[in-house]
Write a protein that holds these residues in place. Structure first.
Motif: not given
Lengths: 302, 271
Positions: A1-28
């Motif tokens: 058995m593998a000790k550590v396995e990554f399968k198609n792992v991605s990490k995406v960050y949303d780039m917000y133009a304004k801080q307020s966009d982040k809040l609105l996204d949070l509240l969807s």
């Protein structure tokens, strides 16, 4: 058995133009259609066996630390699967010591947070102090330490908490060569004990002596993973090629690579709230009814 | 439905030893850099009590006692001593996750302990001041009545409220940093809307205003602690108020634990 396995792992960050966009996204409740996204990691897959020592190389900003943070479970991947069979311990330059407490107390505190019992802490304390080798300073508050002392203490504590997967994120680059050698010896010891080690460094030399396999990340993608000789060879070849470019060409190359890491995500239409969701929302509102009734009674002086 | 809440309490219980040990270090780290050390835990409140007594007791009340026979200073202390615990604990507890999540997420250590550690850390000072308050009450010649038996109940109410509030609040404060500033201003305001510095049940205050002020949960806690010391009403004599307080606490705990577990894994991304 593998000790550590990554399968198609991605990490995406949303780039917000304004801080307020982040809040609105949070509240969807955001009406804007699209979001700019940055792919810190994209579609990384690899498997590591028990007892292997893996080197991770790459340029600045290529995603090495993101991998180490995902390995240490500090951050979650945006997509893909990570399987880790064991306890991980991350050793980074920012050792996370309490500046107002002295060395002894920091050893207590950090070991405690790693889940050691009082007896276990007392048992490992002398060997931590011996390994850190900071002399009289152990009685001083950590804020009086030099940066080298700090990372030595941090490193000493981390290696004594008995992890079975170690992640070393450029922690050795701070100490002097004596300490670096001491650490490498300790690493060697861990290797003998069959622990799995991830070693993140710019230094191809340290890696050559120490690692079994090497993983090269390049602008968020897995460029190469395999025998250290081949991968390090390729990496050194690449850096040499890159170094001989003119400043202008370097800049152009970087921009070109970075551009590929940005994408624009069209906002998918929100699925219609299913019935169950509606009922929970209704239930949540209903919880406030008794509160309002009781509040009204109090205000009216019942 | 109560899965998150149960999980939350389980985590606290499983790590109760760790909570106390960490809290001790927090207090140690806070005062070790000062020359006077932990004496500051007493100097700060004494200075503040002095100022409030001069302004509100002598300046505004002319030294008149409350309800005819309770010395104002004693009455003031019974409000301020809990407040010196409640107010900083709420502010620091809300900030605790934002401040420390970076440190603890690398370890096997549930984030939900962070607000609790703050509550416990601040309790050392509070409990010491409570003993001092008890001695002062005796010095004033007011001896404990049977109602002192309800002090544990009101302390439990206070701790439950703080626990529910900080779990809820620490999540919001991590996601939305503006909230922390808002909270600090709100706490300053709530000090004046609670029965701490002035008596909302005095004859100069209309009944309707007094009733509205009762909606403030700190009214419940502080008046309750006073009635324990001064031999006032029993806590079960006002069931509607009791139900109101606990419903409010429950709602906070319910939404707090849900939000905490919903966002726990993403806290680091919000730093």
């Amino acid at each position: 058995m593998a000790k550590v396995e990554f399968k198609n792992v991605s990490k995406v960050y949303d780039m917000y133009a304004k801080q307020s966009d982040k809040l609105l996204d949070l509240l969807s409740i955001r009406s804007k259609k699209s979001t700019k996204q940055f792919w810190a990691l994209r579609d990384i897959s690899f498997e590591v066996n028990d007892g292997e020592t893996i080197g991770i190389v790459g340029l600045n900003g290529s995603g090495k630390s993101t991998i180490s943070n995902i390995l240490a479970q500090v951050i979650q991947p945006s997509s893909g699967e990570v399987t880790i069979n064991g306890v991980t311990s991350l050793i980074a330059i920012s050792a996370g010591l309490n500046n107002n407490l002295n060395g002894y107390e920091n050893i207590d505190l950090k070991c405690m947070m790693h889940g050691l019992t009082v007896e276990e802490i007392e048992a490992v304390k002398p060997s931590i102090i011996d390994f850190a080798d900071i002399g009289e300073h152990i009685n001083q508050p950590v804020k009086n330490y030099s940066s080298g002392m700090r990372s030595r203490l941090g490193f000493a504590i981390a290696v004594h908490t008995d992890p079975d997967i170690l992640i070393i994120d450029e922690a050795l680059s701070v100490g002097d060569s004596t300490f670096a050698n001491k650490c490498l010896l300790k690493m060697e010891e861990f290797k003998q004990q069959g622990k799995t080690i991830f070693f993140i460094s710019h230094s191809a030399k340290q890696m050559k002596t120490f690692c079994d396999r090497v993983l090269w990340v390049h602008y968020g993608r897995l460029k190469n993973f395999g025998a250290k000789k081949r991968v390090l060879g390729n990496y050194v070849e690449f850096t040499e090629w890159f170094d001989q470019l003119s400043e202008e060409e370097k800049k152009k190359y970087k921009q070109n690579m970075l551009r590929k890491q940005y994408t624009v995500q069209e906002k998918t239409k929100r699925k219609q709230a299913d019935k169950k969701n509606k009922w929970t929302a209704f239930g949540h509102l209903a919880m406030f009814i008794p509160l309002l009734v009781l509040g009204a009674l109090i205000v009216l002086g019942y | 439905m109560l899965k998150d809440m149960k999980e939350l309490f389980k985590e606290q219980w499983e790590h109760h030893n760790l909570i106390f040990r960490m809290a001790k270090f927090e207090v140690k780290g806070m005062y070790q850099i000062h020359y006077l050390g932990s004496i500051w835990q007493f100097i700060n409140p004494i200075i503040q009590v002095g100022i409030y007594f001069v302004v509100f007791g002598i300046g505004l009340r002319g030294g008149r006692p409350i309800d005819g026979d309770i010395p104002f200073l004693l009455w003031l202390l019974m409000g301020l001593i809990p407040w010196f615990f409640i107010s900083p604990t709420m502010v620091q507890g809300s900030n605790s996750i934002y401040q420390k999540v970076n440190l603890v997420s690398k370890m096997n250590f549930p984030v939900s302990l962070l607000p609790t550690i703050r509550i416990v850390g601040n309790s050392f000072q509070f409990l010491a001041l409570l003993v001092v308050l008890f001695i002062i009450t005796l010095l004033y010649g007011i001896f404990p009545s049977v109602q002192l038996l309800q002090l544990p109940y009101y302390l439990l109410s206070m701790y439950m409220f703080l626990f529910a509030f900080t779990i809820w609040s620490s999540t919001i404060a991590t996601l939305i940093r503006d909230y922390q500033n808002l909270l600090q201003s709100m706490m300053r305001m709530i000090l004046y809307l609670s029965p701490i510095l002035w008596d909302p049940m005095g004859d100069r205050v209309p009944d309707w205003l007094g009733n509205i002020l009762k909606l403030n949960p700190f009214y419940y806690i502080i008046e309750g602690i006073r009635s324990s010391f001064l031999g006032g009403d029993w806590f079960f004599e006002d069931p509607i108020y009791l139900l109101y307080f606990w419903t409010l606490t429950f709602i906070m705990l319910y939404f707090g634990s849900r939000m905490h577990f919903r966002f726990r894994k993403d806290f680091v991304d919000y730093l």
